[in-house]
Design an enzyme around this catalytic site. Structure first.
Site, PDB file in Angstrom:
ATOM      1  N   HIS A  80       0.837  -1.201   0.000  1.00  0.00           N
ATOM      2  CA  HIS A  80       0.000   0.000   0.000  1.00  0.00           C
ATOM      3  C   HIS A  80       0.875   1.255   0.000  1.00  0.00           C
ATOM      4  O   HIS A  80       0.691   2.158  -0.818  1.00  0.00           O
ATOM      5  CB  HIS A  80      -0.934   0.004   1.209  1.00  0.00           C
ATOM      6  CG  HIS A  80      -1.535   1.338   1.534  1.00  0.00           C
ATOM      7  ND1 HIS A  80      -2.519   1.907   0.766  1.00  0.00           N
ATOM      8  CD2 HIS A  80      -1.270   2.227   2.522  1.00  0.00           C
ATOM      9  CE1 HIS A  80      -2.836   3.090   1.271  1.00  0.00           C
ATOM     10  NE2 HIS A  80      -2.083   3.313   2.339  1.00  0.00           N
ATOM     11  N   ASP A 109       5.851  21.264 -26.981  1.00  0.00           N
ATOM     12  CA  ASP A 109       5.894  19.935 -26.387  1.00  0.00           C
ATOM     13  C   ASP A 109       6.979  19.932 -25.323  1.00  0.00           C
ATOM     14  O   ASP A 109       7.577  20.971 -25.045  1.00  0.00           O
ATOM     15  CB  ASP A 109       6.208  18.873 -27.470  1.00  0.00           C
ATOM     16  CG  ASP A 109       5.713  17.493 -27.065  1.00  0.00           C
ATOM     17  OD1 ASP A 109       6.043  17.056 -25.958  1.00  0.00           O
ATOM     18  OD2 ASP A 109       4.985  16.863 -27.861  1.00  0.00           O
ATOM     19  N   TRP A 145       7.066   0.287   3.916  1.00  0.00           N
ATOM     20  CA  TRP A 145       7.578   1.040   2.759  1.00  0.00           C
ATOM     21  C   TRP A 145       8.916   1.687   3.066  1.00  0.00           C
ATOM     22  O   TRP A 145       9.635   2.094   2.171  1.00  0.00           O
ATOM     23  CB  TRP A 145       6.568   2.099   2.287  1.00  0.00           C
ATOM     24  CG  TRP A 145       6.646   3.413   2.990  1.00  0.00           C
ATOM     25  CD1 TRP A 145       6.027   3.751   4.146  1.00  0.00           C
ATOM     26  CD2 TRP A 145       7.395   4.569   2.596  1.00  0.00           C
ATOM     27  NE1 TRP A 145       6.355   5.036   4.500  1.00  0.00           N
ATOM     28  CE2 TRP A 145       7.190   5.568   3.559  1.00  0.00           C
ATOM     29  CE3 TRP A 145       8.223   4.868   1.502  1.00  0.00           C
ATOM     30  CZ2 TRP A 145       7.776   6.829   3.489  1.00  0.00           C
ATOM     31  CZ3 TRP A 145       8.814   6.132   1.451  1.00  0.00           C
ATOM     32  CH2 TRP A 145       8.585   7.093   2.428  1.00  0.00           C
ATOM     33  N   SER A 173      12.953   6.030 -14.082  1.00  0.00           N
ATOM     34  CA  SER A 173      11.820   6.739 -14.672  1.00  0.00           C
ATOM     35  C   SER A 173      11.701   8.149 -14.094  1.00  0.00           C
ATOM     36  O   SER A 173      11.548   9.126 -14.829  1.00  0.00           O
ATOM     37  CB  SER A 173      10.546   5.936 -14.431  1.00  0.00           C
ATOM     38  OG  SER A 173       9.425   6.757 -14.533  1.00  0.00           O
ATOM     39  N   SER A 174      11.803   8.251 -12.767  1.00  0.00           N
ATOM     40  CA  SER A 174      11.653   9.571 -12.132  1.00  0.00           C
ATOM     41  C   SER A 174      12.757  10.511 -12.577  1.00  0.00           C
ATOM     42  O   SER A 174      12.512  11.697 -12.820  1.00  0.00           O
ATOM     43  CB  SER A 174      11.737   9.462 -10.613  1.00  0.00           C
ATOM     44  OG  SER A 174      10.635   8.791 -10.125  1.00  0.00           O
ATOM     45  N   HIS A 257      13.453  12.369   3.344  1.00  0.00           N
ATOM     46  CA  HIS A 257      12.888  13.659   3.703  1.00  0.00           C
ATOM     47  C   HIS A 257      12.671  14.564   2.493  1.00  0.00           C
ATOM     48  O   HIS A 257      11.577  15.098   2.305  1.00  0.00           O
ATOM     49  CB  HIS A 257      13.639  14.361   4.822  1.00  0.00           C
ATOM     50  CG  HIS A 257      12.821  15.490   5.330  1.00  0.00           C
ATOM     51  ND1 HIS A 257      11.715  15.296   6.128  1.00  0.00           N
ATOM     52  CD2 HIS A 257      12.832  16.801   5.031  1.00  0.00           C
ATOM     53  CE1 HIS A 257      11.116  16.452   6.331  1.00  0.00           C
ATOM     54  NE2 HIS A 257      11.779  17.389   5.669  1.00  0.00           N
ATOM     55  N   GLU A 259      12.088  13.559  -0.335  1.00  0.00           N
ATOM     56  CA  GLU A 259      10.980  12.901  -1.018  1.00  0.00           C
ATOM     57  C   GLU A 259       9.633  13.447  -0.525  1.00  0.00           C
ATOM     58  O   GLU A 259       8.691  13.611  -1.300  1.00  0.00           O
ATOM     59  CB  GLU A 259      11.056  11.378  -0.774  1.00  0.00           C
ATOM     60  CG  GLU A 259       9.826  10.582  -1.160  1.00  0.00           C
ATOM     61  CD  GLU A 259       9.621  10.468  -2.657  1.00  0.00           C
ATOM     62  OE1 GLU A 259      10.593  10.725  -3.408  1.00  0.00           O
ATOM     63  OE2 GLU A 259       8.499  10.141  -3.078  1.00  0.00           O
ATOM     64  N   TYR A 261       9.075  16.442   0.326  1.00  0.00           N
ATOM     65  CA  TYR A 261       8.854  17.694  -0.391  1.00  0.00           C
ATOM     66  C   TYR A 261       8.517  17.444  -1.853  1.00  0.00           C
ATOM     67  O   TYR A 261       7.747  18.196  -2.460  1.00  0.00           O
ATOM     68  CB  TYR A 261      10.079  18.601  -0.257  1.00  0.00           C
ATOM     69  CG  TYR A 261      10.146  19.224   1.107  1.00  0.00           C
ATOM     70  CD1 TYR A 261       9.370  20.339   1.398  1.00  0.00           C
ATOM     71  CD2 TYR A 261      10.932  18.686   2.101  1.00  0.00           C
ATOM     72  CE1 TYR A 261       9.397  20.906   2.654  1.00  0.00           C
ATOM     73  CE2 TYR A 261      10.968  19.240   3.367  1.00  0.00           C
ATOM     74  CZ  TYR A 261      10.195  20.355   3.636  1.00  0.00           C
ATOM     75  OH  TYR A 261      10.217  20.898   4.887  1.00  0.00           O
ATOM     76  N   SER A 272      -1.601  27.150  -5.544  1.00  0.00           N
ATOM     77  CA  SER A 272      -1.295  28.556  -5.848  1.00  0.00           C
ATOM     78  C   SER A 272      -1.820  28.985  -7.212  1.00  0.00           C
ATOM     79  O   SER A 272      -1.830  30.172  -7.525  1.00  0.00           O
ATOM     80  CB  SER A 272       0.210  28.796  -5.797  1.00  0.00           C
ATOM     81  OG  SER A 272       0.711  28.451  -4.539  1.00  0.00           O
ATOM     82  N   HIS A 306      15.177  13.607  11.903  1.00  0.00           N
ATOM     83  CA  HIS A 306      14.024  13.755  12.794  1.00  0.00           C
ATOM     84  C   HIS A 306      13.061  12.578  12.635  1.00  0.00           C
ATOM     85  O   HIS A 306      12.106  12.466  13.383  1.00  0.00           O
ATOM     86  CB  HIS A 306      13.318  15.110  12.610  1.00  0.00           C
ATOM     87  CG  HIS A 306      12.667  15.308  11.283  1.00  0.00           C
ATOM     88  ND1 HIS A 306      12.581  16.522  10.669  1.00  0.00           N
ATOM     89  CD2 HIS A 306      12.084  14.451  10.441  1.00  0.00           C
ATOM     90  CE1 HIS A 306      11.962  16.404   9.528  1.00  0.00           C
ATOM     91  NE2 HIS A 306      11.649  15.149   9.361  1.00  0.00           N
ATOM     92  N   HIS A 307      13.345  11.708  11.676  1.00  0.00           N
ATOM     93  CA  HIS A 307      12.583  10.459  11.596  1.00  0.00           C
ATOM     94  C   HIS A 307      13.197   9.385  12.494  1.00  0.00           C
ATOM     95  O   HIS A 307      12.742   8.260  12.511  1.00  0.00           O
ATOM     96  CB  HIS A 307      12.563   9.941  10.155  1.00  0.00           C
ATOM     97  CG  HIS A 307      11.889  10.875   9.203  1.00  0.00           C
ATOM     98  ND1 HIS A 307      10.533  10.843   8.967  1.00  0.00           N
ATOM     99  CD2 HIS A 307      12.364  11.873   8.438  1.00  0.00           C
ATOM    100  CE1 HIS A 307      10.219  11.780   8.093  1.00  0.00           C
ATOM    101  NE2 HIS A 307      11.312  12.425   7.758  1.00  0.00           N
ATOM    102  N   THR A 332       8.246  27.315   5.489  1.00  0.00           N
ATOM    103  CA  THR A 332       7.327  26.604   4.610  1.00  0.00           C
ATOM    104  C   THR A 332       5.915  26.633   5.167  1.00  0.00           C
ATOM    105  O   THR A 332       4.955  26.824   4.424  1.00  0.00           O
ATOM    106  CB  THR A 332       7.716  25.122   4.435  1.00  0.00           C
ATOM    107  OG1 THR A 332       8.442  24.706   5.570  1.00  0.00           O
ATOM    108  CG2 THR A 332       8.484  24.917   3.179  1.00  0.00           C
ATOM    109  N   LYS A 335       3.470  29.499   4.476  1.00  0.00           N
ATOM    110  CA  LYS A 335       2.950  29.756   3.137  1.00  0.00           C
ATOM    111  C   LYS A 335       1.434  29.561   3.095  1.00  0.00           C
ATOM    112  O   LYS A 335       0.743  30.101   2.240  1.00  0.00           O
ATOM    113  CB  LYS A 335       3.649  28.875   2.101  1.00  0.00           C
ATOM    114  CG  LYS A 335       5.094  29.292   1.879  1.00  0.00           C
ATOM    115  CD  LYS A 335       5.204  30.746   1.462  1.00  0.00           C
ATOM    116  CE  LYS A 335       6.526  31.375   1.838  1.00  0.00           C
ATOM    117  NZ  LYS A 335       6.532  32.042   3.154  1.00  0.00           N
ATOM    118  N   ARG A 454       1.894   1.561  15.083  1.00  0.00           N
ATOM    119  CA  ARG A 454       1.495   1.384  13.698  1.00  0.00           C
ATOM    120  C   ARG A 454       1.908  -0.003  13.218  1.00  0.00           C
ATOM    121  O   ARG A 454       2.663  -0.697  13.877  1.00  0.00           O
ATOM    122  CB  ARG A 454       2.133   2.474  12.826  1.00  0.00           C
ATOM    123  CG  ARG A 454       3.632   2.362  12.722  1.00  0.00           C
ATOM    124  CD  ARG A 454       4.261   3.614  12.131  1.00  0.00           C
ATOM    125  NE  ARG A 454       4.196   3.614  10.679  1.00  0.00           N
ATOM    126  CZ  ARG A 454       5.013   4.336   9.902  1.00  0.00           C
ATOM    127  NH1 ARG A 454       5.939   5.116  10.451  1.00  0.00           N
ATOM    128  NH2 ARG A 454       4.915   4.315   8.594  1.00  0.00           N
TER     129      ARG A 454
END
Ligand code: CU
Lengths: 529, 70, 370
Positions: A80, A109, A145, A173-174, A257, A259, A261, A272, A306-307, A332, A335, A454
Site C-alpha cells: 500500500h 511539447d 515502505w 523513470s523519475s 525527507h 521525497e 517535499y 497557488s 528527525h525520523h 514553509t 505559506k 502502527r
C-alpha cells in the site's frame, strides 16, 4: 537564459494529429498523450493501493484476526505504501507536469519527447514486477515502505530482489522525467516568458525536479547496498559482519525527507494556481513563495534524522535535528498564510476545484500542526511509530497531495477535454471525500496518543472503538473515489462546451489555447508581454 | 536601484539568499534578482549559507549542552 | 465484559464491539517525572497549534463567508505586504524558540542515565523480549500469553488482550533503573507509554534508557518497530513492586533458577519430555514453524517429516542450539535450558507423525552445547 524555441520543432510537427490505435499510446512522444498515460496509470495505482488500504482497514475494523494473517497484513501495508508513494502520487504529478508545463510556458511539447515516452513506459513494468511478488513463494515484501534493514535484507522474503529491481526502474523513470521537466522549463519558454513570469506550478516543479535528481540516486544506492548484502556477501547493514543497521536509516531518510517535499511542492504549485483563480485576485506574496520553495531545495537535506529520534542518536545529534527541523518548518509552514491572504477580500466562488483547494489548505495545515508536534524530540518519543504518525502523514498526503491532484484534475479537465465537468457530481464527490477522509484519519490521532503502534494487524481492546470508526470512514472515502472515476470519464465523453478561458478568473497561457487544447500546444510561440 | 542589475554585489546576493531561507521577499527585489543572468551566483551562495546554517545550529547545540551540563 | 454499543448512529447500523476503556483521545500523563514533562510539552504545543489554527482558519472562514462573489464582493487587488509576511513568519519563530527551551531541558534529562541502582539488559528477539538483570544471575524471556483462541475469535477476549505476558519485567519502585537495549535479529523498539520510555533495540548496538518508576503497579506497552510477522504480538509488561517485595521476588527467582539447573541432572522419560516439549514448542517455536509443524511455505520450513527432524539426531540438536546464521532461525542454545532443549527436540522428533521414537536427554544437550 532567454532561449526561444527551436524553429524546426514547430514546423515539422504542427500539421499532424495523433496516430490511431494502440500504436498511438505505445509510441507516442506527445506530451499530452504521455501526460494522459501517466494520469491513468496513477489512477489505476491509486485504486489498487486503495483496495489494499481497505483490506487493512477491514482487518482492523475489530480486534482479533478475521480476514488476513499477519504475514499477509504486513505485505499489504508495505505494498500500500509503496504503490501510493511511487505509483499514485509521484506519477500523477509527472502527468500533470507533462500536460501543463508546455502549455503554461508556451512550448509546443516537452524538450525530450522520446525520453518522455520511455520514462513512462518503464513504470508499468516496474509495478507489474512489484505486484507480481504477491504471488511468489514467501510472499511480497513485508518490511514496510521504509524497508529498514536487517528486516529487509537478512530476514527478507526472496521477493526482495524483485522489489529492489522495481525500485531501480522507478528511480530511472523519475530521473528521466525530472531531466525532461528541467530541460523544458529552461529551454522552451516562449519569448517574453522570463523565469520571473513562470506560473507557480512550473516553479514548484522545477525545484521538485532538482530534488528528484538529487535524491533518487540515493534511493538507488541504498537498495543496491541491500542487494549486495543479500547476494554478494557484503555487510553494509549486517551487524554480525561488522555492518551498521542504523546506516540504512540515515541513507534512507536522506532520500526520504526530500521525497516528502517532492510529494508536496507540486501540490503547493497547484493550490497557488487554483486559489487566485477563484478569488479573482493575484496570489499574495508570489515572490516570497518562489524564494521559499527555492530554499527548500537546499534546506530539506538538513533534517532527515528527525525520523530517527528513537534510534539512540547522541544527544547533540538529537538537538541538532530538533532545532534544524523547527527552524526550517516555519518558512514553509507560513505559506498557508499566503493562500489565506489571497482569499481575503477577494471575490470568491466555490466550484469543485476550489472546494478541494480549500480542503487542502485546512487539512494540510492540520497535518502541518501534527508535524510541528512530532518535531519536538522529547514528545516524539511518545508519538514515534504510533498511529499518531500515521494520522500525520496521511493528513499531508491524502487531503494534501491527493486532494491537490484531484483539484488539478477538476481544474484543468475542461481544458483537456473541451467539456465542463458536472459540477453537481463534482461537489458530491468532494463532500463524500472530505467527510470520509476526516472520519478515517482524525481518530488515528486519538488511538496513536492512546498508545497504538502502527503496522499491527491486531490491537488491544481499548483501541477498538476509534478503529472501527476509522474503518467506516475508509470505506466511505474509498468508494467515493469511484465517483471521481465516473466524473472523469463523463467529462471526457461529453458535457457542456468549455470556453477557452474556462474559469472566469483564470490567468495563464494555457487558457489562451482553445478547449480542448490542440494536439501540439504552441506551434507558433505566443508572445508574452 | 541605480546599480547595474547584471552585476549585483555580493551583499545583494547574500540578502536575497537569506530572504529565501526566511521565506519572505518583496516583489521589487525579485524583479531585480531575476533580471540577473547569473543563477550560479545564487546557487553557490545558497549552498554557502546552508553550510553556515549548519555551523550555527551546531554552535547552538554546543551552547545548549554547556548550559544543560551546569 | 462485552457491552453492546450503538455506534455511528448517523450511518444507521449497529456495530457490536467488545469495549473496554473506550474513546481515549489524548496522551495519558504517565507515571514518571519525565513522562509528565513530556505530557506538558505535548499539551503546550497542542494549544499553540490550536491557537494558530483558530486565527488562520478564522480569517479563512471570514473570507469564505463575507468575501464571496455571490454577495457582491469585489476583489481588492493587493498582493504583497512584506511587513505582514515578515511578522507572521517571526511570530511562529518566536513561539518555536520558546518551545525549544523546555524541550531541550527535558531531552538533556532523558539522556542522563548515570547513577543507576539497577541495570537490566533488554534484548529483542523475533517476537519476545529477554530480560537479564546484570550482576544478578537472572535471565528470562517474556512472551505474549494471550491464548491463540482469543486472537482467532474462538474465545472471548480478556481484559488485557494482547497486552499480557507470561513473565513480566519486575522492577523496584523508587529506584533508578537503567535499560541496556539491543537485539538478536531485526530492529525492535521497547515502549512503555506510562514511563515515556521508547528506545530502539538494534542488533550490534547497545542503546540506553532509564526510568524511576514511582508507584507499584502493572504498566503495559508494545514493540513499536516493525519486526516481522508477529510484530503486533510482542507486548511489554512491567510490574513495579515495592522494594521489599522486589527483593523477595529476586530471591525466589534465583531459587527457581537453581532448581531448574538441578532438574537437568535427573532422568527424564520419553513421556515427560514429550509433555514438556509440547509446551516449549508452543511458546518458542510455534510462531514460525506453526503448531501443526507445517511451517509457512517460503518463510519457515515444515518440521513434520523434514529430513532434519527425522534424520541425524546431532544435526537436529545443532540447528536448534546454534540456529542458522542469516535466517530467522535463532540459536536457542543460549535461550532455553538443557531440559527444555532436550524436551523440544524430543517433541519435534516424535510429533506430527515423525515418530522416530528417539529421546534426547538433557545431558546429551549439555555435552553438545560446550
Ligand atoms: Cu519487535
Amino acid at each position: 537564459m532567454e532561449t526561444t524555441l527551436g524553429q524546426n520543432l514547430g514546423d515539422t510537427h504542427h500539421d499532424h494529429g495523433p496516430a490511431s490505435g494502440i500504436g498511438r499510446w505505445l509510441f507516442t512522444t506527445n506530451h499530452k498523450d504521455i501526460g494522459t498515460l501517466y494520469l491513468w496509470f496513477s489512477l489505476l495505482m491509486f485504486l489498487t493501493g486503495g483496495t489494499m488500504a481497505l483490506l487493512i482497514r477491514a482487518e482492523l475494523f475489530q480486534p482479533g484476526l478475521q480476514l488476513v494473517q499477519p504475514e499477509f497484513f504486513n505485505q499489504m501495508t508495505t505494498m500500500h505504501g509503496l504503490i501510493m508513494v511511487f505509483g499514485a502520487v509521484m506519477p500523477a504529478f509527472v502527468g500533470l507536469a507533462n500536460w501543463l508545463v508546455p502549455m503554461m510556458i508556451g512550448a509546443p511539447d516537452m524538450a525530450l519527447p522520446r525520453m518522455n515516452n520511455w520514462s513512462f513506459w518503464i513504470l508499468p513494468f516496474a509495478f507489474a514486477m512489484m505486484i507480481s511478488t504477491l504471488f511468489m513463494e514467501g510472499g511480497a515484501p513485508n518490511f514496510g515502505w521504509t524497508f529498514y534493514a536487517p528486516l529487509s535484507t537478512t530476514y527478507a522474503p526472496p521477493s526482495v530482489t524483485f522489489f529492489i529491481f522495481a525500485v531501480h526502474m522507478m528511480g530511472i523513470s523519475s530521473i528521466m522525467g525530472a531531466i525532461n521537466v528541467i530541460a523544458t522549463i529552461l529551454n522552451l519558454r516562449a519569448p517574453g516568458m522570463t523565469m520571473m513570469k513562470l506560473p507557480l506550478f512550473v516553479w514548484s516543479w522545477l525545484i521538485t525536479a532538482f530534488l528528484l535528481i538529487a535524491v533518487m540516486p540515493v534511493l538507488a544506492g541504498v537498495v543496491t547496498m541491500m542487494l549486495m548484502d543479500i547476494h554478494f556477501g557484503t555487510s553494509f547493514f549486517n551487524a554480525a559482519g561488522g555492518g551498521d543497521p542504523v546506516l540504512f536509516q540515515h541513507v534512507f531518510w536522506f532520500f526520504g525527507h526530500p521525497e516528502v517535499y517532492i510529494m508536496i511542492l507540486p501540490a503547493f504549485g497547484i493550490i497557488s494556481e487554483i486559489i487566485p483563480t477563484f478569488a479573482r485576485k493575484r496570489l499574495f506574496g508570489y515572490a516570497s513563495m518562489v524564494y521559499a520553495i527555492a530554499s527548500i531545495a537546499i534546506l530539506s537535506f538538513l533534517v532527515w534524522a528527525h525520523h530517527m529520534f528513537t534510534v539512540g542518536l547522541p544527544l547533540a545529534g538529537e538537538l541538532f535535528f530538533m532545532f534544524a527541523t523547527m527552524l526550517i518548518a516555519v518558512p514553509t509552514g507560513v505559506k498557508v498564510f499566503n493562500w489565506v491572504a489571497t482569499m481575503f477580500r477577494g471575490s470568491l466562488t466555490f466550484e469543485t476545484p476550489m472546494l478541494f483547494a480549500l480542503a487542502f489548505v485546512v487539512l494540510f495545515t492540520i497535518g502541518g500542526f501534527s508535524g510541528l508536534m512530532l518535531a519536538i524530540a522529547p514528545a516524539d518519543f511518545q508519538y514515534h511509530d504510533t498511529y499518531f504518525v500515521v494520522a500525520h502523514f496521511h493528513y499531508v498526503l491524502v487531503p494534501g497531495a491527493i486532494f491537490s491532484i484531484m483539484a488539478a484534475t477538476y481544474f484543468w479537465l475542461p481544458k483537456w477535454t473541451g467539456h465542463m465537468i458536472n459540477e453537481r457530481m463534482g461537489k458530491i464527490h468532494f463532500w463524500l471525500s472530505f467527510v470520509g477522509v476526516n472520519i478515517t484519519f482524525f481518530p488515528m490521532h486519538f488511538v496513536g496518543l492512546a498508545g497504538m503502534p502502527r503496522r499491527i494487524p491486531d490491537y488491544a481492546l481499548q483501541f477498538a472503538d476509534f478503529n472501527s470508526v476509522a474503518s467506516v470512514g475508509a470505506f466511505i472515502f474509498g468508494f467515493s473515489q469511484l465517483l471521481f472515476l465516473y466524473n472523469v470519464i463523463a467529462c471526457i465523453r461529453g458535457g457542456a462546451r468549455a470556453t477557452d478561458r474556462v474559469w472566469e478568473g483564470a490567468h495563464g497561457l494555457e487558457w489562451t489555447l482553445p478547449s480542448p487544447a490542440p494536439y501540439h500546444s504552441f506551434s507558433q510561440p505566443p508572445v508574452v508581454k | 536601484m541605480a546599480e547595474d542589475p547584471q552585476k549585483g554585489g555580493f551583499l545583494k546576493t547574500l540578502q536575497s539568499v537569506l530572504a529565501a531561507m526566511f521565506g519572505v521577499q518583496s516583489e521589487h527585489r525579485r524583479l531585480e534578482d531575476f533580471s540577473s543572468h547569473k543563477p550560479w551566483r545564487f546557487i553557490l551562495m545558497g549552498l554557502a549559507v546552508a553550510v553556515v546554517f549548519v555551523v550555527l545550529v551546531m554552535l547552538l547545540v554546543r551552547w545548549a549542552l554547556s548550559l544543560g551540563a551546569v | 465484559m462485552t457491552k453492546r454499543i450503538w455506534l455511528l448512529p448517523w450511518i444507521g447500523f449497529l456495530v457490536s464491539l467488545p469495549a473496554a476503556a473506550a474513546w481515549q483521545v489524548n496522551l495519558s500523563p504517565g507515571h514518571t517525572a519525565i513522562a509528565r514533562d513530556i505530557h506538558d510539552l505535548h499539551m503546550i504545543i497542542f494549544w499553540v497549534c490550536v491557537a494558530i489554527g483558530v486565527v488562520v482558519f478564522g480569517v479563512m472562514f471570514w473570507s469564505i463567508l463575507h468575501h464571496r462573489k455571490s454577495k457582491g464582493a469585489e476583489a481588492h487587488h493587493f498582493h504583497e505586504n512584506t511587513v505582514v509576511e515578515i511578522l507572521w513568519t517571526l511570530i511562529p519563530f518566536g513561539i518555536l524558540i520558546a518551545m525549544a527551551v523546555p524541550a531541550t531541558a527535558t531531552l538533556i534529562r532523558m539522556y542522563d542515565s548515570t547513577e543507576a541502582d539497577l541495570d537490566v539488559q533488554i534484548t529483542g528477539y523475533q517476537w519476545k523480549w529477554r530480560y537479564q538483570y546484570l550482576g544478578q544471575d537472572i535471565d528470562y524471556f517474556s512472551v505474549l500469553s494471550t491464548p491463540r483462541e482469543q486472537i482467532n475469535n474462538e474465545e472471548e477476549k480478556g481484559e488485557h488482550y494482547l497486552l499480557e505476558v507470561d513473565n513480566p519485567l519486575v522492577l523496584p519502585a523508587g529506584k533508578k533503573v537503567r535499560f541496556l537495549l539491543t537485539s538478536n535479529d531485526v530492529i525492535h523498539s521497547w515502549w512503555v507509554p506510562s514511563f515515556a520510555v521508547k528506545k530502539d533495540a538494534i542488533p550490534g548496538f547497545v542503546n540506553e534508557a532509564w526510568v524511576i518508576p514511582e508507584e507499584p503497579g502493572i504498566y503495559r506497552g508494545q514493540c513499536t518497530e516493525l519486526c516481522g510477522k508477529d510484530h503486533g504480538f510482542m507486548p511489554v509488561v512491567v510490574e513495579v513492586k515495592p522494594q521489599e517485595e522486589f527483593d523477595q521476588w529476586l530471591a525466589d527467582a534465583k531459587a527457581a533458577a537453581a532448581e531448574q539447573a538441578a532438574s537437568a541432572e535427573q532422568e527424564w522419560t520419553l513421556e515427560q519430555l514429550m509433555q514438556r516439549g509440547e509446551q516449549v514448542y508452543n511458546t518458542s517455536c510455534a510462531a514460525c514453524h506453526q503448531a501443526s509443524g507445517q511451517g509457512v511455505p517460503g518463510a519457515f520450513p515444515a518440521l513434520a517429516g523434514s529430513p532434519i527432524t527425522t534424520g541425524d539426531i546431532d544435526a537436529h540438536i545443532d540447528i536448534v542450539l546454534h540456529g542458522k546464521a542469516g535466517t530467522a532461525m535463532q540459536a536457542f542454545g543460549s535461550q532455553l535450558n538443557a531440559v527444555d532443549l532436550a524436551a523440544v527436540i524430543t517433541f519435534e522428533r516424535n510429533a506430527w507423525g515423525n515418530d522416530t521414537g528417539d529421546s534426547v536427554s538433557p545431558q546429551q544437550i549439555a555435552e553438545r552445547n560446550q
